[in-house]
Design a protein around this motif. Structure first.
Motif, PDB file in Angstrom:
ATOM      1  N   GLU A   1      -3.097  -7.648   5.085  1.00 48.14           N
ATOM      2  CA  GLU A   1      -4.465  -7.440   4.579  1.00 48.14           C
ATOM      3  C   GLU A   1      -4.607  -6.050   3.978  1.00 48.14           C
ATOM      4  N   HIS A   2      -4.007  -5.054   4.651  1.00 47.89           N
ATOM      5  CA  HIS A   2      -4.093  -3.681   4.153  1.00 47.89           C
ATOM      6  C   HIS A   2      -3.299  -3.521   2.849  1.00 47.89           C
ATOM      7  N   LEU A   3      -2.123  -4.144   2.799  1.00 42.23           N
ATOM      8  CA  LEU A   3      -1.304  -4.066   1.588  1.00 42.23           C
ATOM      9  C   LEU A   3      -2.037  -4.678   0.395  1.00 42.23           C
ATOM     10  N   SER A   4      -2.729  -5.773   0.628  1.00 43.17           N
ATOM     11  CA  SER A   4      -3.467  -6.413  -0.467  1.00 43.17           C
ATOM     12  C   SER A   4      -4.550  -5.480  -1.011  1.00 43.17           C
ATOM     13  N   ARG A   5      -5.282  -4.828  -0.110  1.00 41.38           N
ATOM     14  CA  ARG A   5      -6.343  -3.917  -0.554  1.00 41.38           C
ATOM     15  C   ARG A   5      -5.769  -2.720  -1.311  1.00 41.38           C
ATOM     16  N   GLN A   6      -4.691  -2.162  -0.776  1.00 42.54           N
ATOM     17  CA  GLN A   6      -4.101  -0.988  -1.414  1.00 42.54           C
ATOM     18  C   GLN A   6      -3.445  -1.337  -2.753  1.00 42.54           C
ATOM     19  N   ALA A   7      -2.860  -2.527  -2.830  1.00 43.23           N
ATOM     20  CA  ALA A   7      -2.252  -2.955  -4.089  1.00 43.23           C
ATOM     21  C   ALA A   7      -3.320  -3.131  -5.162  1.00 43.23           C
ATOM     22  N   GLN A   8      -4.479  -3.677  -4.753  1.00 48.79           N
ATOM     23  CA  GLN A   8      -5.568  -3.840  -5.713  1.00 48.79           C
ATOM     24  C   GLN A   8      -6.062  -2.480  -6.213  1.00 48.79           C
ATOM     25  N   ALA A   9      -6.189  -1.514  -5.262  1.00 49.01           N
ATOM     26  CA  ALA A   9      -6.622  -0.168  -5.655  1.00 49.01           C
ATOM     27  C   ALA A   9      -5.604   0.472  -6.591  1.00 49.01           C
ATOM     28  N   ALA A  10      -4.313   0.282  -6.299  1.00 48.60           N
ATOM     29  CA  ALA A  10      -3.269   0.854  -7.153  1.00 48.60           C
ATOM     30  C   ALA A  10      -3.287   0.204  -8.537  1.00 48.60           C
ATOM     31  N   HIS A  11      -3.492  -1.109  -8.567  1.00 48.13           N
ATOM     32  CA  HIS A  11      -3.540  -1.822  -9.853  1.00 48.13           C
ATOM     33  C   HIS A  11      -4.705  -1.324 -10.699  1.00 48.13           C
ATOM     34  N   THR A  12      -5.859  -1.136 -10.053  1.00 47.39           N
ATOM     35  CA  THR A  12      -7.039  -0.648 -10.769  1.00 47.39           C
ATOM     36  C   THR A  12      -6.787   0.744 -11.349  1.00 47.39           C
ATOM     37  N   ALA A  13      -5.981   1.546 -10.623  1.00 46.17           N
ATOM     38  CA  ALA A  13      -5.674   2.907 -11.085  1.00 46.17           C
ATOM     39  C   ALA A  13      -4.532   2.932 -12.087  1.00 46.17           C
ATOM     40  N   GLY A  14      -4.002   1.756 -12.431  1.00 45.16           N
ATOM     41  CA  GLY A  14      -2.929   1.689 -13.414  1.00 45.16           C
ATOM     42  C   GLY A  14      -1.561   2.046 -12.848  1.00 45.16           C
ATOM     43  N   GLU A  15      -1.369   1.928 -11.560  1.00 45.47           N
ATOM     44  CA  GLU A  15      -0.096   2.292 -10.928  1.00 45.47           C
ATOM     45  C   GLU A  15       0.809   1.072 -10.799  1.00 45.47           C
ATOM     46  N   ASP A  16       2.100   1.337 -10.638  1.00 42.93           N
ATOM     47  CA  ASP A  16       3.097   0.293 -10.413  1.00 42.93           C
ATOM     48  C   ASP A  16       2.864  -0.318  -9.033  1.00 42.93           C
ATOM     49  N   THR A  17       2.723  -1.647  -8.956  1.00 44.68           N
ATOM     50  CA  THR A  17       2.440  -2.311  -7.669  1.00 44.68           C
ATOM     51  C   THR A  17       3.616  -3.150  -7.171  1.00 44.68           C
ATOM     52  N   PHE A  18       4.785  -2.991  -7.788  1.00 44.11           N
ATOM     53  CA  PHE A  18       5.938  -3.812  -7.409  1.00 44.11           C
ATOM     54  C   PHE A  18       6.255  -3.687  -5.922  1.00 44.11           C
ATOM     55  N   THR A  19       6.295  -2.469  -5.390  1.00 41.49           N
ATOM     56  CA  THR A  19       6.719  -2.259  -4.000  1.00 41.49           C
ATOM     57  C   THR A  19       5.723  -2.843  -3.003  1.00 41.49           C
ATOM     58  N   TYR A  20       4.451  -2.892  -3.371  1.00 45.41           N
ATOM     59  CA  TYR A  20       3.466  -3.508  -2.481  1.00 45.41           C
ATOM     60  C   TYR A  20       3.803  -4.980  -2.258  1.00 45.41           C
ATOM     61  N   GLY A  21       4.165  -5.660  -3.344  1.00 44.00           N
ATOM     62  CA  GLY A  21       4.532  -7.065  -3.235  1.00 44.00           C
ATOM     63  C   GLY A  21       5.779  -7.261  -2.390  1.00 44.00           C
ATOM     64  N   LEU A  22       6.734  -6.343  -2.559  1.00 42.87           N
ATOM     65  CA  LEU A  22       7.967  -6.424  -1.791  1.00 42.87           C
ATOM     66  C   LEU A  22       7.681  -6.272  -0.288  1.00 42.87           C
ATOM     67  N   LEU A  23       6.870  -5.289   0.066  1.00 42.10           N
ATOM     68  CA  LEU A  23       6.517  -5.091   1.471  1.00 42.10           C
ATOM     69  C   LEU A  23       5.705  -6.266   2.013  1.00 42.10           C
ATOM     70  N   TYR A  24       4.814  -6.807   1.192  1.00 43.71           N
ATOM     71  CA  TYR A  24       4.011  -7.960   1.617  1.00 43.71           C
ATOM     72  C   TYR A  24       4.915  -9.137   1.985  1.00 43.71           C
ATOM     73  N   GLN A  25       5.920  -9.398   1.163  1.00 43.16           N
ATOM     74  CA  GLN A  25       6.820 -10.513   1.451  1.00 43.16           C
ATOM     75  C   GLN A  25       7.621 -10.261   2.723  1.00 43.16           C
ATOM     76  N   GLN A  26       8.032  -9.022   2.961  1.00 44.86           N
ATOM     77  CA  GLN A  26       8.742  -8.706   4.201  1.00 44.86           C
ATOM     78  C   GLN A  26       7.859  -8.977   5.419  1.00 44.86           C
ATOM     79  N   GLU A  27       6.584  -8.623   5.309  1.00 43.53           N
ATOM     80  CA  GLU A  27       5.653  -8.874   6.408  1.00 43.53           C
ATOM     81  C   GLU A  27       5.453 -10.377   6.617  1.00 43.53           C
ATOM     82  N   ALA A  28       5.372 -11.140   5.531  1.00 36.39           N
ATOM     83  CA  ALA A  28       5.215 -12.589   5.646  1.00 36.39           C
ATOM     84  C   ALA A  28       6.439 -13.214   6.298  1.00 36.39           C
ATOM     85  N   ASP A  29       7.624 -12.734   5.955  1.00 41.47           N
ATOM     86  CA  ASP A  29       8.852 -13.246   6.563  1.00 41.47           C
ATOM     87  C   ASP A  29       8.880 -12.940   8.060  1.00 41.47           C
TER      88      ASP A  29
END
Length: 502
Positions: free
Chosen positions: A453-481
């Motif tokens: 849940e926290h990664l999703s919020r932070q990834a959205q904030a990073a996306h809005t700021a124009g930042e690279d969000t690739f690593t957020y997705g990678l960490l999210y998948q690790q947490e899901a696994d």
């Protein structure tokens, strides 16, 4: 504007005390291989005033607080238990303008014990100290032997009159190891102690000079409760006070351990309301829950900071993109500090003090008489049935309904935790261990839920700021696994728990 609190320093004191009579001759340390040289220091005149509450709460917890003049370490000294022969001494400088005002930083350390009660002089102790310093072959100080001639007065007349208290006089020896960065050399301490015993000394009959002075006038330690419920509750209250001091010092993992102790207390009190015989238990449970919630903000941030730092350190550098460390790790650390400040505000409040008063009263109250018609105490079987019921409810939920399923698994964890504490309190170690395994497994699952849940919020904030969000997705998948692995291991863990209960 309030005056700035004095800076404090901490020292580990490892020592043994010995009783001697006036005719006892000081020992010789010749022939001890570790001791290469012994130097005598000039005689010191030390004068100390000891402070405590009117009920001597510090003394009953084996804590001393004094203001001492004379010697190389003149100042305020707060001594806290740190093991069988060790104490942590916290020092603060003297303030000539307010000699009888206990430094705020020292009072705060023991605030859970003294609460809003006044700290006042309870004794004065004057010491004429003859010292020998023992050195090794490398010139490093090993230990210090002190021959003390003591004169002491308890505050106030012991006969109820205004007459000045009669002085007490005695002689005693102290043997203290020099402070080191490593573990104390207890083998050397024992060898040196044997020389003192050979010279005619005896192990001291008191833990400190103050304990000897207060002796008959000090309120005795509360007797250990005879019934197991009160005894276990009393142990957890002692743990709570110890972790309170650690939280105030911002010690590693202290917030977590204080929350664990609060949960244990809540579980024990909730399961034992009928046998405790207190009409105040429901209020105490509510207050403990609120206290745990206050500490939770700091703890959750602490967990996330550690979790993300380790996860990012495990990734190849090229996969860590954008400002992710700043957002995830540094951001969580800032939230931890904010949460800690809020926790300390709560832990300095009158509301917190009244909770601690109520817990003290709970332990000292007599156990309730339980008749055959009364509701029986919660047993391991009853606690286990709640776990099994929660597990069956979770099995009926479609995993596709992810939020509902996560909530159901979290309920299993909470009931397993309750079972663990009940089993531990009754000595059912195997059940406690299996319940702990389920608690840990589903704890990892719940941490993954919170983290995603926290990664999703932070990834959205990073996306809005124009930042690279690739690593957020990678960490999210690790947490899901991780969450999926926990779910797959749950059935086997529940079977082991069922087997341990039979």
């Amino acid at each position: 504007m309030p005056a700035k609190a004095p800076e404090t320093s901490r020292h580990l004191e490892v020592e043994r005390k010995f009783d001697v009579v006036d005719s006892t001759v000081s020992p010789s340390f010749e022939g001890i291989a570790a001791v290469a040289r012994v130097d005598k220091s000039p005689i010191q005149s030390l004068d100390a005033t000891y402070f405590d509450t009117p009920a001597q709460d510090l003394a009953r917890n084996k804590i001393t607080l004094r203001r001492r003049t004379g010697g190389s370490d003149a100042g305020w000294h707060l001594k806290l238990p740190a093991g069988p022969e060790a104490r942590t001494e916290v020092r603060a400088p003297l303030d000539a303008s307010e000699p009888d005002t206990v430094p705020t930083e020292l009072r705060d350390i023991v605030l859970a014990i003294v609460r809003d009660r006044p700290l006042q002089p309870v004794a004065r102790i004057s010491t004429e100290r003859e010292t020998q310093v023992l050195y090794g072959a490398d010139g490093v100080e090993l230990a210090e032997f002190s021959n003390d001639h003591v004169t002491a007065w308890a505050a106030g007349g012991s006969d109820g009159t205004d007459a000045p208290p009669a002085p007490q006089e005695w002689r005693e020896w102290e043997l203290e190891l020099a402070e080191t960065n490593g573990a104390p050399n207890t083998e050397l301490l024992s060898r040196l102690s044997n020389r003192l015993l050979d010279a005619g000394a005896a192990p001291a009959g008191h833990g400190s000079k103050l304990a000897r002075v207060l002796g008959a006038t000090a309120r005795p330690d509360g007797a250990v409760p005879a019934d197991p419920v009160h005894r276990v509750v009393a142990e957890q209250i002692d743990e709570l006070l110890a972790w309170d001091r650690a939280v105030r010092a911002d010690a590693d993992d202290a917030v977590h351990q204080m929350r664990v102790t609060i949960r244990k207390l809540r579980s024990l009190l909730a399961d034992s309301q009928d046998s405790l015989g207190s009409s105040n238990t429901a209020w105490i449970l509510d207050e403990l829950r609120e206290l745990g919630n206050v500490l939770g903000a700091a703890r959750d941030a602490e967990v996330l900071a550690e979790r993300y730092e380790k996860a990012l350190d495990r990734l190849p550098a090229e996969l860590v993109r954008g400002r992710i460390r700043e957002r995830l790790v540094e951001g969580a650390r800032r939230r931890y500090q904010t949460g800690l400040r809020r926790s300390l505000i709560a832990m300095r409040s009158e509301r917190y003090f009244r909770l601690l008063d109520a817990l003290d009263a709970l332990v000292t109250e007599a156990p309730a008489a339980v008749s055959g018609d009364d509701q029986p105490p919660v047993t391991i079987d009853a606690a286990y049935k709640k776990v099994r019921k929660a597990a069956k409810a979770a099995a009926r939920i479609d995993p596709a309904h992810e939020h509902e399923h996560d909530e159901a698994l979290h309920r299993i964890r909470k009931r397993a935790k309750r079972l663990r504490y009940t089993a531990a309190a009754t000595g059912a170690d195997q059940v406690s261990e299996q319940a702990k395994a389920i608690q840990a497994l589903l704890g990892d699952h719940q941490d993954s839920v919170v983290s995603r849940e926290h990664l999703s919020r932070q990834a959205q904030a990073a996306h809005t700021a124009g930042e690279d969000t690739f690593t957020y997705g990678l960490l999210y998948q690790q947490e899901a696994d991780l969450a999926e692995r926990c779910r797959q291991q749950l059935d086997a863990a529940l079977r082991k728990l069922a087997k341990s209960v039979r």
